[in-house]
Write a protein that holds these residues in place. Structure first.
Motif, PDB file in Angstrom:
ATOM      1  N   MET A 370       0.883  -1.436   5.643  1.00 49.56           N
ATOM      2  CA  MET A 370       1.706  -2.551   5.200  1.00 49.56           C
ATOM      3  C   MET A 370       2.839  -2.070   4.296  1.00 49.56           C
ATOM      4  SD  MET A 370       0.417  -4.854   6.987  1.00 49.56           S
ATOM      5  CE  MET A 370       1.700  -6.009   6.508  1.00 49.56           C
ATOM      6  N   ARG A 374       6.716  -2.670   5.147  1.00 50.34           N
ATOM      7  CA  ARG A 374       7.633  -3.268   4.166  1.00 50.34           C
ATOM      8  C   ARG A 374       8.822  -2.358   3.871  1.00 50.34           C
ATOM      9  NH1 ARG A 374       5.199  -5.056  -1.545  1.00 50.34           N
ATOM     10  NH2 ARG A 374       4.940  -2.789  -1.753  1.00 50.34           N
ATOM     11  N   PHE A 411       5.050  -8.799   8.614  1.00 51.46           N
ATOM     12  CA  PHE A 411       4.748  -9.018   7.203  1.00 51.46           C
ATOM     13  C   PHE A 411       4.688 -10.500   6.873  1.00 51.46           C
ATOM     14  CE2 PHE A 411       4.340  -8.259   2.784  1.00 51.46           C
ATOM     15  CZ  PHE A 411       3.994  -6.926   2.631  1.00 51.46           C
ATOM     16  N   LEU A 553       6.580  -9.494   0.526  1.00 53.30           N
ATOM     17  CA  LEU A 553       7.757  -8.832   1.082  1.00 53.30           C
ATOM     18  C   LEU A 553       8.898  -9.018   0.096  1.00 53.30           C
ATOM     19  CD1 LEU A 553       9.074  -7.318   3.402  1.00 53.30           C
ATOM     20  CD2 LEU A 553       9.579  -9.516   4.470  1.00 53.30           C
TER      21      LEU A 553
END
Length: 561
Positions: A370, A374, A411, A553
């Motif tokens: 993740m 990002r 995301f 995010l």
């Protein structure tokens, strides 16, 4: 779909689905949308009034060259009265058209066939098209390293029209059968179930496949090449439609077979895991093929095509397999009705590949994935700062293969899961999948499922994250008052993308290593002053970490006052 790019120094999944660069320069880009009406970019149906229910596609393939002979039988239903059936077909010569077995006149443009079309009572119309010629795109014809003729379908986004007379748009899904006659020594693989394979008196081989579930035309493909089959066995038993198993296979060039199963050893567990999260695997089988495709992977229903180089260089990894396999649910079974909603396909595949990384390798691996996803969004200088994820402005369909559709879309799902909670999130996905399987959907269909499962009104969330560009840019100043034992946050949101509304988790640590956490709701305001709840405050906090679990995010700059 995974696009092929130069590698970035980010985790494997983020590299896999990084922003499309070189592919935008492909010569075929100029052909995309050629001859298309403006309906291509309207959020509903490409050919209003027409519903193709089934394709029976017969192809005679050469031993050399690009000239094919085709015969397409379409079962077409009226949804409203129209007097002309328009089929997409680029470049090839049309020899004849028949309606309900009677020959009819037709008109031809460089990109379309126009056929007089009148309702036939309550019954569908049978449309037959005979055609031939050298195929220039969609079916990728080339010779392999041994000089043998090969052909691989490679249709995304609307390149099926170069070799299949069709309504070439994801809003119109249909079942399909293939009858392919090819030179001996070529293995033919296509969508669905193998019906039969027959050697003809002239030594050529006729192969028939049948896909009984409606799929978009861009997913209708064949492979004809010297491929060898490696069975992966019956997988995900009890989790296929009808509670059966999912037979899986890998097809490679003979010289690559020794590398199997390799990363495909995880293929069965990938299908089992995704089925347990979402619902039954939607098709009859799943094949993984070494192929010719401009992409790193292409999620054709039941027959995933991977780039030849991924096999020959040993770069085939479970992240790529998980990404393309996730598409069988999201993109294939539930298809975005309009191109501007591509994130419903690519964002889902991106996030589900990350979920599989967590399942296979743990929470730390998931957070790394993740974080990598990002970082791609935050560093993107092209689509993210200027376009919304639901991009109704972009007319270059290849340009939609960008960080918005893949990483930002993925995301957003991660943040949506945080917003509604795990139970509601996965219940909503199961409902969304069940309600739209074998059909199409738009983003509001997903929102409705999430709202029903969570009891929350989520229009603000979907509008904020999917219908405007960018992301929050936060300057977070924190301070601690020893006398009152209060920790306060002063948050300034940057002006480039405006103010967002979101939850923010902070982690505080004192000199003795005691750690406390709090999640605060940050309003959509330029400046916010927030006092942390008492239970989240160590006696003498020394450090503060924002978003420790990679759940937001945002670009975040944190410093003490």
């Amino acid at each position: 779909m995974a696009v092929r790019l130069a590698a970035r120094h980010v985790p494997a999944l983020a590299t896999l689905v990084a922003v499309l660069l070189g592919s935008r320069c492909l010569a075929a880009q100029a052909d995309i949308g050629r001859g298309a009406t403006t309906d291509l970019f309207v959020e509903h149906f490409y050919r209003p009034g027409v519903d193709v229910q089934n394709y029976e596609l017969s192809l005679d393939l050469p031993a050399t060259g690009k000239t094919i002979a085709g015969y397409a039988v379409l079962t077409v239903r009226h949804t409203t009265r129209v007097d002309t059936l328009v089929l997409d077909l680029v470049g090839l010569t049309v020899d004849s058209v028949r309606l309900d077995r009677g020959r009819v006149p037709f008109s031809r443009t460089p990109t379309e066939i126009h056929v007089p079309f009148h309702p036939n009572g309550k019954f569908p119309v049978r449309v037959e098209v005979a055609y031939h010629g050298p195929v220039e795109d969609g079916l990728i014809v080339r010779t392999d390293s041994a000089g043998r003729w090969t052909g691989f379908g490679d249709n995304w986004p609307n390149r099926a029209r170069y070799w299949i007379p069709s309504v070439d748009h994801p809003s119109d899904k249909a079942t399909v059968s293939w009858t392919v006659t090819a030179p001996a020594g070529r293995t033919v693989v296509a969508n669905g179930v193998l019906v039969d394979r027959t050697t003809l008196p002239n030594g050529r081989v006729r192969t028939r496949w049948r896909e009984s579930h409606p799929i978009a035309v861009y997913l209708m493909v064949i492979a004809a090449a010297p491929l060898t089959e490696y069975p992966l066995g019956q997988t995900a038993c009890g989790l296929a439609l009808g509670r059966g198993c999912v037979p899986q296979f890998v097809y490679t060039a003979p010289e690559q077979r020794a590398m199997l199963p390799g990363a495909f050893a995880q293929a069965g567990e990938i299908v089992r895991y995704f089925s347990s999260l979402v619902g039954p695997f939607p098709y009859e089988k799943l094949a993984h093929l070494q192929s010719a495709t401009r992409f790193g992977g292409m999620e054709n229903a039941t027959a995933i095509f991977y780039s030849d180089a991924a096999f020959r260089t040993g770069r085939m990894g479970e992240g790529l397999i998980a990404h393309e396999t996730a598409h069988q649910w999201f993109g294939d079974a539930v298809t975005e009705r309009d191109w501007s909603h591509l994130w419903l396909s690519e964002g889902f595949a991106t996030y589900f590949a990350a979920l599989f990384a967590r399942h296979a390798h743990g929470d730390s691996a998931f957070r790394r994935e993740m974080a990598g996803i990002r970082s791609v969004v935050l560093s993107d200088a092209d689509a993210v700062p200027t376009h919304a994820v639901i991009d109704t402005v972009q007319r270059d369909l290849l340009a939609l293969l960008n960080a918005n559709s893949y990483q930002k879309g993925g995301f957003v799902l991660h943040m949506l899961r945080k917003q509604v909670g795990d139970s509601a999130f996965f219940a909503a996905l199961r409902s969304y999948y069940s309600n739209h399987r074998d059909g199409t959907a738009l983003t509001d269909d997903l929102r409705a499922a999430m709202e029903q499962a969570s009891g929350q009104q989520l229009a603000w969330f979907f509008d904020q994250w999917l219908r405007r560009p960018g992301f929050p840019e936060l300057n977070v100043t924190w301070s601690s008052d020893p006398s009152s034992h209060q920790v306060t946050l002063d948050i300034v949101q940057g002006s480039r993308f405006g103010a967002f509304r979101f939850p923010l988790t902070v982690e505080l640590r004192d000199a003795g290593g005691v750690v406390r956490r709090a999640t605060v709701l940050v309003p959509a305001e330029t400046r916010s002053h927030i006092v942390l709840p008492p239970e989240a405050q160590p006696a003498s906090p020394r450090t503060l970490l924002a978003d420790p679990d990679v759940e937001l995010l945002a670009r975040i700059d944190v410093h003490p006052q």
